[in-house]
Structure formats: C-alpha cells, structure tokens
Design a protein around this motif. Structure first.
Motif, PDB file in Angstrom:
ATOM      1  N   LEU A 104      16.481  13.403  -2.396  1.00 23.05           N
ATOM      2  CA  LEU A 104      15.791  12.652  -1.568  1.00 23.05           C
ATOM      3  C   LEU A 104      16.058  11.223  -2.091  1.00 23.05           C
ATOM      4  O   LEU A 104      15.939  10.811  -3.048  1.00 23.05           O
ATOM      5  CB  LEU A 104      14.399  13.042  -2.177  1.00 23.05           C
ATOM      6  N   LYS A 105      16.313  10.502  -0.924  1.00 21.24           N
ATOM      7  CA  LYS A 105      17.074   8.736  -1.338  1.00 21.24           C
ATOM      8  C   LYS A 105      16.502   7.957  -0.393  1.00 21.24           C
ATOM      9  O   LYS A 105      16.151   8.409   0.874  1.00 21.24           O
ATOM     10  CB  LYS A 105      18.367   9.187  -1.328  1.00 21.24           C
ATOM     11  N   PRO A 106      16.643   6.619  -0.426  1.00 23.71           N
ATOM     12  CA  PRO A 106      16.171   5.788   0.534  1.00 23.71           C
ATOM     13  C   PRO A 106      17.105   5.878   2.057  1.00 23.71           C
ATOM     14  O   PRO A 106      18.299   6.262   1.847  1.00 23.71           O
ATOM     15  CB  PRO A 106      16.487   4.529  -0.187  1.00 23.71           C
ATOM     16  N   GLY A 107      16.589   5.630   2.784  1.00 23.11           N
ATOM     17  CA  GLY A 107      17.009   6.107   4.222  1.00 23.11           C
ATOM     18  C   GLY A 107      17.053   7.463   4.657  1.00 23.11           C
ATOM     19  O   GLY A 107      17.904   7.634   5.715  1.00 23.11           O
ATOM     20  N   GLY A 108      16.634   8.509   3.826  1.00 25.60           N
ATOM     21  CA  GLY A 108      17.073   9.693   4.106  1.00 25.60           C
ATOM     22  C   GLY A 108      15.689  10.624   3.790  1.00 25.60           C
ATOM     23  O   GLY A 108      14.450   9.939   3.836  1.00 25.60           O
ATOM     24  N   TYR A 109      15.676  11.622   3.365  1.00 24.95           N
ATOM     25  CA  TYR A 109      14.348  12.140   2.774  1.00 24.95           C
ATOM     26  C   TYR A 109      13.657  11.803   1.657  1.00 24.95           C
ATOM     27  O   TYR A 109      14.572  11.253   0.706  1.00 24.95           O
ATOM     28  CB  TYR A 109      14.708  13.991   2.564  1.00 24.95           C
ATOM     29  N   HIS A 110      12.485  11.525   1.513  1.00 26.19           N
ATOM     30  CA  HIS A 110      11.743  11.008   0.434  1.00 26.19           C
ATOM     31  C   HIS A 110      10.381  11.474   0.401  1.00 26.19           C
ATOM     32  O   HIS A 110       9.693  12.254   1.230  1.00 26.19           O
ATOM     33  CB  HIS A 110      11.845   9.541   0.500  1.00 26.19           C
ATOM     34  N   GLU A 113      10.973  12.184   6.484  1.00 26.19           N
ATOM     35  CA  GLU A 113      12.265  11.991   6.860  1.00 26.19           C
ATOM     36  C   GLU A 113      12.513  10.922   7.432  1.00 26.19           C
ATOM     37  O   GLU A 113      11.725  10.207   8.105  1.00 26.19           O
ATOM     38  CB  GLU A 113      12.818  13.078   7.669  1.00 26.19           C
ATOM     39  N   MET A 114      13.693  10.372   7.486  1.00 29.02           N
ATOM     40  CA  MET A 114      14.254   8.890   8.124  1.00 29.02           C
ATOM     41  C   MET A 114      15.267   9.588   9.240  1.00 29.02           C
ATOM     42  O   MET A 114      16.077  10.395   8.712  1.00 29.02           O
ATOM     43  CB  MET A 114      14.799   7.878   7.195  1.00 29.02           C
ATOM     44  N   ILE A 115      14.854   9.045  10.566  1.00 21.19           N
ATOM     45  CA  ILE A 115      15.920   9.736  11.545  1.00 21.19           C
ATOM     46  C   ILE A 115      16.261   8.526  12.358  1.00 21.19           C
ATOM     47  O   ILE A 115      15.232   7.509  12.643  1.00 21.19           O
ATOM     48  CB  ILE A 115      15.461  10.886  12.101  1.00 21.19           C
ATOM     49  N   MET A 127       0.744  -1.220  -0.135  1.00 26.36           N
ATOM     50  CA  MET A 127       0.067   0.045  -0.042  1.00 26.36           C
ATOM     51  C   MET A 127       0.825   1.212   0.027  1.00 26.36           C
ATOM     52  O   MET A 127       0.158   2.447   0.104  1.00 26.36           O
ATOM     53  CB  MET A 127      -0.756  -0.016   1.305  1.00 26.36           C
ATOM     54  N   ALA A 128       2.087   1.169   0.159  1.00 25.86           N
ATOM     55  CA  ALA A 128       3.090   2.472   0.053  1.00 25.86           C
ATOM     56  C   ALA A 128       4.525   2.264  -0.504  1.00 25.86           C
ATOM     57  O   ALA A 128       4.662   0.909  -0.671  1.00 25.86           O
ATOM     58  CB  ALA A 128       3.172   2.714   1.632  1.00 25.86           C
ATOM     59  N   THR A 129       4.843   3.106  -1.236  1.00 25.87           N
ATOM     60  CA  THR A 129       6.273   3.283  -1.741  1.00 25.87           C
ATOM     61  C   THR A 129       6.761   4.846  -1.447  1.00 25.87           C
ATOM     62  O   THR A 129       6.313   5.477  -1.296  1.00 25.87           O
ATOM     63  CB  THR A 129       6.220   2.993  -2.978  1.00 25.87           C
ATOM     64  N   GLY A 130       8.116   4.636  -1.726  1.00 26.90           N
ATOM     65  CA  GLY A 130       8.963   5.967  -1.826  1.00 26.90           C
ATOM     66  C   GLY A 130       9.339   6.466  -3.133  1.00 26.90           C
ATOM     67  O   GLY A 130       9.397   5.686  -4.165  1.00 26.90           O
ATOM     68  N   ALA A 131       9.346   7.527  -3.374  1.00 23.96           N
ATOM     69  CA  ALA A 131       9.534   8.471  -4.375  1.00 23.96           C
ATOM     70  C   ALA A 131      10.803   9.315  -4.192  1.00 23.96           C
ATOM     71  O   ALA A 131      11.044   9.807  -2.876  1.00 23.96           O
ATOM     72  CB  ALA A 131       8.506   9.400  -5.212  1.00 23.96           C
ATOM     73  N   PHE A 132      11.781   9.456  -4.942  1.00 25.51           N
ATOM     74  CA  PHE A 132      13.160   9.907  -4.699  1.00 25.51           C
ATOM     75  C   PHE A 132      13.697  10.543  -6.138  1.00 25.51           C
ATOM     76  O   PHE A 132      13.077  10.209  -7.140  1.00 25.51           O
ATOM     77  CB  PHE A 132      14.375   8.655  -4.730  1.00 25.51           C
ATOM     78  N   MET A 133      14.488  11.795  -5.719  1.00 23.41           N
ATOM     79  CA  MET A 133      14.920  12.608  -6.646  1.00 23.41           C
ATOM     80  C   MET A 133      15.985  13.627  -6.159  1.00 23.41           C
ATOM     81  O   MET A 133      16.306  13.329  -5.039  1.00 23.41           O
ATOM     82  CB  MET A 133      13.580  13.601  -6.932  1.00 23.41           C
TER      83      MET A 133
END
Length: 154
Positions: free
Chosen positions: A93-99, A67-69, A36-42
């Motif tokens: 915006l990347k996996p493990g960080g902002y996205h 954000e991932m903290i 039901m969810a996914t991340g977008a990165f740029m």
C-alpha cells in the motif's frame, strides 16, 4: 473416553484458522493545519490467501481502502471493498497505488506522531482478525519507500 477426545478434537477442527499476516513499513503522511485527509501506507504479506476488508483509526471519522487508477489521462482515487492478499506475495500500500485513506481527521497529523490504525483481514474461510498497528507520521514530502516503522507477525 475415546468419544470425548474425538468430540474435543472435532471442536478444535471447527475453530477458524487465521492467516498469519506480516505487516511492516507502516506510515502515514503528515498533514498541514486544517487538512482533513491523509493516506496510510504499509507492506502486507499473508502466509495464506486472505483479503484486507476494512480499516479504522480513532484519528479519523472515516477510514477506507482506496486505489489510484488512471482513467484516460486523469488519475482517480476510488474506495474499494477489499484488497486481495495472495498467499506468500508482498502487497504494498503506497502513494499512487493502493492505500488506506483517513478522512475527516480530528486533528492535524504532525511529523513524528504515531497514529493508531486497525486493519481487518479475512481468511479464505471467512474468519476475520483485527490487527492493531502504529503508523509513524512522515513529512509531507517523504519518499514512498524507506525505513521500517513496524515489523513482525501479528
């Protein structure tokens, strides 16, 4: 005639000035059925101080900036109201960080799909602009870096 020209010049001076934002390497992570969810990165670079304030996509019911903290020894994901885009600095915006988080997906996102995403950027003067993007879906196990999916000024 001079008063008329001055009035026109002043009216143009009050128009909002949008930051020129370059967006590249736009992608989303493909999903498995019923996910039901996914991340977008740029990668974002603004020529003037600006802020990413929201995002939207027709493939999801809810789209938020996250954000991932680290909280002690636990990685946590939190929604944030916006993300600063300092002038001339690359913001990733990347996996493990902002996205950008796409939740309540309306269908599976498959490897190779193109997912429309719009982001809203606010300039330092409060003027807002919407940037339309197409994010290429990469496999679940795709590394975070890689090929450019979209490049250019918007």
């Amino acid at each position: 005639m001079k008063k008329f020209a001055l009035a026109i010049a002043l009216s143009f001076a009050s128009l909002p000035v949008f930051a020129d934002v370059t967006v590249d390497d736009v992608w989303v992570r493909a999903t498995v059925p019923q996910q039901m969810a996914t991340g977008a990165f740029m990668r974002l670079t603004s020529d003037g101080d600006a802020r990413l304030v929201s995002a939207d996509s027709p493939v999801a019911n809810v789209v938020e900036i996250h954000e991932m903290i680290m909280d002690g020894s636990v990685m946590k994901m939190n929604a944030i109201p916006g993300l600063d885009l300092p002038a001339g600095k690359l913001v990733e915006l990347k996996p493990g960080g902002y996205h950008v988080m796409l939740m309540g997906l309306k269908q599976q996102v498959k490897d190779g799909d193109e997912v429309p995403i719009s982001i809203v950027v606010e300039a330092a003067d409060g003027a807002r602009q919407t940037i339309e993007l197409k994010a290429h879906a990469r496999p679940l196990n795709a590394p975070s870096g890689g090929q450019q999916m979209q490049h250019g000024k918007h």
